[in-house]
Scaffold this motif. Structure first.
Motif, PDB file in Angstrom:
ATOM      1  N   GLY A 176       0.842  -1.188   0.000  1.00 15.58           N
ATOM      2  CA  GLY A 176       0.000   0.000   0.000  1.00 15.58           C
ATOM      3  C   GLY A 176       0.874   1.232   0.000  1.00 15.58           C
ATOM      4  O   GLY A 176       2.075   1.157  -0.275  1.00 15.58           O
ATOM      5  N   TYR A 177       0.284   2.383   0.312  1.00 15.75           N
ATOM      6  CA  TYR A 177       1.113   3.580   0.426  1.00 15.75           C
ATOM      7  C   TYR A 177       0.532   4.540   1.449  1.00 15.75           C
ATOM      8  O   TYR A 177      -0.632   4.435   1.850  1.00 15.75           O
ATOM      9  N   THR A 178       1.390   5.450   1.883  1.00 17.33           N
ATOM     10  CA  THR A 178       1.051   6.401   2.934  1.00 17.33           C
ATOM     11  C   THR A 178       1.125   7.820   2.382  1.00 17.33           C
ATOM     12  O   THR A 178       2.123   8.193   1.750  1.00 17.33           O
ATOM     13  N   MET A 179       0.058   8.594   2.623  1.00 21.85           N
ATOM     14  CA  MET A 179       0.009   9.985   2.185  1.00 21.85           C
ATOM     15  C   MET A 179      -0.074  10.890   3.414  1.00 21.85           C
ATOM     16  O   MET A 179      -0.767  10.567   4.388  1.00 21.85           O
ATOM     17  N   PHE A 180       0.624  12.023   3.353  1.00 18.19           N
ATOM     18  CA  PHE A 180       0.736  12.907   4.504  1.00 18.19           C
ATOM     19  C   PHE A 180      -0.226  14.083   4.411  1.00 18.19           C
ATOM     20  O   PHE A 180      -0.544  14.563   3.323  1.00 18.19           O
ATOM     21  N   HIS A 181      -0.669  14.536   5.561  1.00 20.69           N
ATOM     22  CA  HIS A 181      -1.493  15.730   5.649  1.00 20.69           C
ATOM     23  C   HIS A 181      -0.579  16.951   5.693  1.00 20.69           C
ATOM     24  O   HIS A 181       0.610  16.841   6.005  1.00 20.69           O
ATOM     25  N   GLY A 182      -1.109  18.107   5.366  1.00 16.95           N
ATOM     26  CA  GLY A 182      -0.317  19.321   5.222  1.00 16.95           C
ATOM     27  C   GLY A 182       0.619  19.587   6.388  1.00 16.95           C
ATOM     28  O   GLY A 182       0.197  19.610   7.542  1.00 16.95           O
ATOM     29  N   GLY A 183       1.897  19.776   6.095  1.00 15.23           N
ATOM     30  CA  GLY A 183       2.880  20.120   7.112  1.00 15.23           C
ATOM     31  C   GLY A 183       3.520  18.934   7.807  1.00 15.23           C
ATOM     32  O   GLY A 183       4.490  19.109   8.554  1.00 15.23           O
ATOM     33  N   SER A 184       3.020  17.736   7.596  1.00  9.74           N
ATOM     34  CA  SER A 184       3.600  16.553   8.236  1.00  9.74           C
ATOM     35  C   SER A 184       4.643  15.909   7.326  1.00  9.74           C
ATOM     36  O   SER A 184       4.453  15.809   6.115  1.00  9.74           O
ATOM     37  N   VAL A 185       5.744  15.457   7.930  1.00  6.45           N
ATOM     38  CA  VAL A 185       6.855  14.903   7.156  1.00  6.45           C
ATOM     39  C   VAL A 185       7.434  13.617   7.748  1.00  6.45           C
ATOM     40  O   VAL A 185       8.215  12.926   7.103  1.00  6.45           O
ATOM     41  N   TRP A 186       7.053  13.263   8.979  1.00  4.53           N
ATOM     42  CA  TRP A 186       7.613  12.065   9.622  1.00  4.53           C
ATOM     43  C   TRP A 186       6.769  10.843   9.293  1.00  4.53           C
ATOM     44  O   TRP A 186       5.551  10.859   9.450  1.00  4.53           O
ATOM     45  N   ASN A 187       7.428   9.776   8.862  1.00  6.37           N
ATOM     46  CA  ASN A 187       6.710   8.521   8.642  1.00  6.37           C
ATOM     47  C   ASN A 187       7.159   7.452   9.636  1.00  6.37           C
ATOM     48  O   ASN A 187       8.309   7.415  10.060  1.00  6.37           O
ATOM     49  N   THR A 188       6.208   6.606  10.015  1.00 11.56           N
ATOM     50  CA  THR A 188       6.471   5.432  10.850  1.00 11.56           C
ATOM     51  C   THR A 188       7.241   5.786  12.120  1.00 11.56           C
ATOM     52  O   THR A 188       8.208   5.133  12.488  1.00 11.56           O
ATOM     53  N   GLY A 247      10.359  18.091   2.600  1.00 13.30           N
ATOM     54  CA  GLY A 247       9.137  18.584   1.970  1.00 13.30           C
ATOM     55  C   GLY A 247       8.147  17.448   1.880  1.00 13.30           C
ATOM     56  O   GLY A 247       8.402  16.337   2.358  1.00 13.30           O
ATOM     57  N   SER A 248       6.994  17.709   1.279  1.00 11.75           N
ATOM     58  CA  SER A 248       5.951  16.686   1.216  1.00 11.75           C
ATOM     59  C   SER A 248       6.354  15.549   0.281  1.00 11.75           C
ATOM     60  O   SER A 248       7.115  15.734  -0.671  1.00 11.75           O
ATOM     61  N   TYR A 249       5.829  14.355   0.547  1.00  7.12           N
ATOM     62  CA  TYR A 249       6.133  13.172  -0.251  1.00  7.12           C
ATOM     63  C   TYR A 249       5.101  12.096   0.063  1.00  7.12           C
ATOM     64  O   TYR A 249       4.294  12.205   0.992  1.00  7.12           O
ATOM     65  N   THR A 250       5.121  11.038  -0.732  1.00  6.64           N
ATOM     66  CA  THR A 250       4.327   9.830  -0.499  1.00  6.64           C
ATOM     67  C   THR A 250       5.292   8.661  -0.509  1.00  6.64           C
ATOM     68  O   THR A 250       6.330   8.726  -1.157  1.00  6.64           O
ATOM     69  N   PHE A 251       4.982   7.613   0.232  1.00  9.90           N
ATOM     70  CA  PHE A 251       5.827   6.430   0.115  1.00  9.90           C
ATOM     71  C   PHE A 251       4.981   5.171   0.017  1.00  9.90           C
ATOM     72  O   PHE A 251       3.959   5.031   0.665  1.00  9.90           O
ATOM     73  N   CYS A 252       5.434   4.282  -0.866  1.00 14.79           N
ATOM     74  CA  CYS A 252       4.815   2.972  -1.027  1.00 14.79           C
ATOM     75  C   CYS A 252       5.577   1.978  -0.170  1.00 14.79           C
ATOM     76  O   CYS A 252       6.805   1.901  -0.241  1.00 14.79           O
ATOM     77  N   TRP A 253       4.858   1.235   0.640  1.00 17.13           N
ATOM     78  CA  TRP A 253       5.466   0.201   1.471  1.00 17.13           C
ATOM     79  C   TRP A 253       4.991  -1.161   0.970  1.00 17.13           C
ATOM     80  O   TRP A 253       3.875  -1.321   0.500  1.00 17.13           O
TER      81      TRP A 253
END
Length: 274
Positions: A176-188, A247-253
């Motif tokens: 799947g993948y994870t999308m961030f809300h405005g201003g958020s940059v930390w994943n997991t 900056g903003s990004y998406t990641f597929c895990w």
């Protein structure tokens, strides 16, 4: 054109002694998306293959891959395909599927050669399979979702689950993948471990002048790898896997291994990170 490279499994003891170049050589995957090419990386972590396919307006066929040891890549494997480009066609097993941007196609064991067409940018993940399951195209509206984090901790995000027990059945692949809300940059973050399966990340939707700092290693011996747009990283079962972007990004895990329980993790306390 088909290009394949291998990444061999290494443990935490060897990783402690690696410099930046060695870390990147062993865990970082770049150059996935090349016009007119199928670029694959065969990993020795749960035998996962990650790859990029850019048909560039022509048909590209993925069939025999020597490293997989079979006449056709899906003879003993399953596959997930994410399109991060324009709507385009993928055909396999006598069926054709139009993938919009953000759609993920599951192909079951025995689906045969795969034809990629159009102007898509396809990211694929393949793991060994033990039985044939129906192929299925999953769009964002059909995916299961999980909201996590908060704006205050800069990790407000929605996790979209496509190849997942809540959506469909697979042998071992979860994707799947994870999308961030405005201003958020930390994943997991807070970080965790899952010793029963490995994971691979693809970072995308990242502007050219931004980077993601991907953190890995044992909790008491962390390392980082600097990631550009459309680059992937392999996370061994013994390693944490989290990151922060400039900056903003998406990641597929994507995960493969001993089980498909997404919540089967061992949390790592902040005070244990070094």
């Amino acid at each position: 054109m088909l290009n394949v490279k291998s990444l061999y499994a290494v443990g935490p003891v060897e990783t402690k002694a690696m410099d930046t170049t060695q870390l990147r050589d062993n865990f970082h995957v770049s150059g996935l998306f090349e016009a007119g090419c199928i670029n694959l990386t065969y990993t020795h972590y749960d035998r996962m293959i990650v790859g990029g396919v850019v048909p560039d307006g022509k048909d590209l066929v993925l069939d025999e891959v020597k490293e997989a040891g079979t006449a056709s890549i899906l003879d003993r494997r399953e596959m997930g395909i994410l399109n991060i480009g324009e709507p385009a066609l993928v055909s396999a097993g006598g069926e054709s599927h139009t993938l919009g941007r953000g759609d993920i196609l599951y192909l079951g064991m025995g689906a045969g050669p795969i034809t990629f067409g159009g102007n898509g940018r396809f990211y694929l993940v393949s793991t060994p399979a033990h039985r044939a399951l129906p192929s299925r195209l999953v769009s964002l509206k059909d995916a299961a979702s999980l909201y996590l984090g908060s704006a205050e901790t800069a990790n407000e995000r929605t996790i979209y689950m496509f190849i997942h027990p809540e959506v469909m059945e697979s042998c071992q692949l979860v994707m799947g993948y994870t999308m961030f809300h405005g201003g958020s940059v930390w994943n997991t973050m807070p970080a965790h471990l899952h010793d029963r399966r490995m994971e691979a990340y693809l970072y995308f939707d990242l502007s050219e002048d931004n980077r993601v700092f991907h953190f890995m290693g044992q909790p008491q011996e962390t390392r980082h790898i600097v990631m550009k747009n459309e680059e992937a990283v392999v996370s061994p079962p013994w390693s944490i896997h989290c990151g922060a972007g400039t900056g903003s990004y998406t990641f597929c895990w994507a995960m493969g291994g001993d089980n498909v329980d997404y919540k089967d993790v061992d949390p790592v306390a902040m005070e244990d990170l070094r």
